[in-house]
Design a protein around this motif. Structure first.
Motif, PDB file in Angstrom:
ATOM      1  N   UNK A   1      29.926  42.160  33.864  1.00  0.00           N
ATOM      2  CA  UNK A   1      30.183  43.486  34.441  1.00  0.00           C
ATOM      3  C   UNK A   1      31.445  43.490  35.299  1.00  0.00           C
ATOM      4  N   UNK A   2      31.778  42.339  35.871  1.00  0.00           N
ATOM      5  CA  UNK A   2      32.955  42.252  36.730  1.00  0.00           C
ATOM      6  C   UNK A   2      34.182  41.723  35.994  1.00  0.00           C
TER       7      UNK A   2
ATOM      8  N   UNK B   1      36.982  39.451  40.680  1.00  0.00           N
ATOM      9  CA  UNK B   1      37.914  40.578  40.583  1.00  0.00           C
ATOM     10  C   UNK B   1      39.215  40.286  41.338  1.00  0.00           C
ATOM     11  N   UNK B   2      39.084  39.638  42.508  1.00  0.00           N
ATOM     12  CA  UNK B   2      40.266  39.317  43.306  1.00  0.00           C
ATOM     13  C   UNK B   2      41.207  38.387  42.534  1.00  0.00           C
ATOM     14  N   UNK B   3      40.644  37.326  41.975  1.00  0.00           N
ATOM     15  CA  UNK B   3      41.470  36.361  41.240  1.00  0.00           C
ATOM     16  C   UNK B   3      42.061  36.994  39.981  1.00  0.00           C
TER      17      UNK B   3
ATOM     18  N   UNK C   1      23.949  46.788  45.213  1.00  0.00           N
ATOM     19  CA  UNK C   1      23.795  45.332  45.291  1.00  0.00           C
ATOM     20  C   UNK C   1      25.075  44.662  45.775  1.00  0.00           C
ATOM     21  N   UNK C   2      26.209  45.319  45.568  1.00  0.00           N
ATOM     22  CA  UNK C   2      27.493  44.790  46.047  1.00  0.00           C
ATOM     23  C   UNK C   2      27.769  45.198  47.492  1.00  0.00           C
TER      24      UNK C   2
ATOM     25  N   UNK D   1      31.133  38.285  41.921  1.00  0.00           N
ATOM     26  CA  UNK D   1      31.996  39.251  41.256  1.00  0.00           C
ATOM     27  C   UNK D   1      33.187  39.680  42.088  1.00  0.00           C
ATOM     28  N   UNK D   2      33.020  39.712  43.414  1.00  0.00           N
ATOM     29  CA  UNK D   2      34.127  40.130  44.284  1.00  0.00           C
ATOM     30  C   UNK D   2      35.308  39.172  44.155  1.00  0.00           C
TER      31      UNK D   2
END
Length: 214
Positions: free
Chosen positions: A105-106, A77-79, A166-167, A73-74
């Motif tokens: 969710x992301x 979100x960045x892309x 969790x993140x 997910x990180x």
């Protein structure tokens, strides 16, 4: 080496990043006969970012979930941020209910299994590029069955906190994201640990993943 495949001078601009070059070649062969889609490819997250810097935002980006540089997910979100908020989806070999939930969710535009037929992939690309979310029915049914198989002991707010845990986020950042006081976050973390029968946040995340809560 990243490659570009072009399937027409106009239409949808699509970037697909996957470290399996054979998959990219097969997709390229199909889409070169699809005049309304122009395909650009990359074999890593860094390669995708380079293509975005050279090209600008794409109408749709699809990221392989397991390629080099991909961090769930990180990275999604960045892309998405680099793509000026335009749709970014996931392509993966074996999507699970947990993957679907996390990507949704992301902000993923969809999750496309690599077993998808080329015709369905083309339709999915158009669908997501139009701003719709693409999650195949059979995957959604599996997700629902997994959710129904276990009744979570956690409240909705505790589940939200758990996802942040969790993140790997600290209490202060969790509080900022969920608009909660840091003391309230600590209270939720203690409650989560008690309900899951563990003694710390790391164990809580492990237990939650085993129970498919995150």
């Amino acid at each position: 080496m990243e490659t570009d495949e072009t399937s027409g001078a106009a239409g949808l601009s699509v970037l697909i990043a996957d470290d399996h070059t054979l998959i990219l070649e097969i997709i390229g062969l199909v889409l070169e006969n699809t005049p309304d889609i122009t395909l650009t490819t990359a074999i890593s997250v860094d390669g995708a970012i380079e293509k975005m810097r050279a090209h600008g935002p794409f109408d749709l980006i699809l990221l392989d979930l397991d390629m080099p540089g991909m961090n769930g997910g990180e990275t999604l979100r960045q892309i998405s941020g680099l793509n000026a908020g335009r749709p970014v989806g996931i392509i993966t070999g074996g999507p699970t209910p947990r993957v679907i939930e996390e990507m949704s969710r992301n902000g993923a535009a969809g999750v496309v299994p690599k077993t998808t037929s080329m015709k369905s992939l083309t339709n999915a690309i158009r669908f997501m590029a139009a701003g719709e979310r693409y999650f195949p029915l059979e995957l959604m049914q599996e997700q629902k069955a997994a959710q129904n198989a276990f009744v979570s002991p956690l409240s909705e707010r505790e589940v939200s906190v758990l996802h942040e845990l969790a993140d790997g986020k600290p209490n202060r950042e969790i509080g900022e994201n969920l608009k909660l006081a840091e003391a309230t976050v600590k209270m939720h973390v203690k409650s989560i640990c008690r309900k899951l029968g563990v003694s710390n946040r790391t164990q809580a995340v492990i237990a939650a993943r085993n129970l498919k809560l995150v």
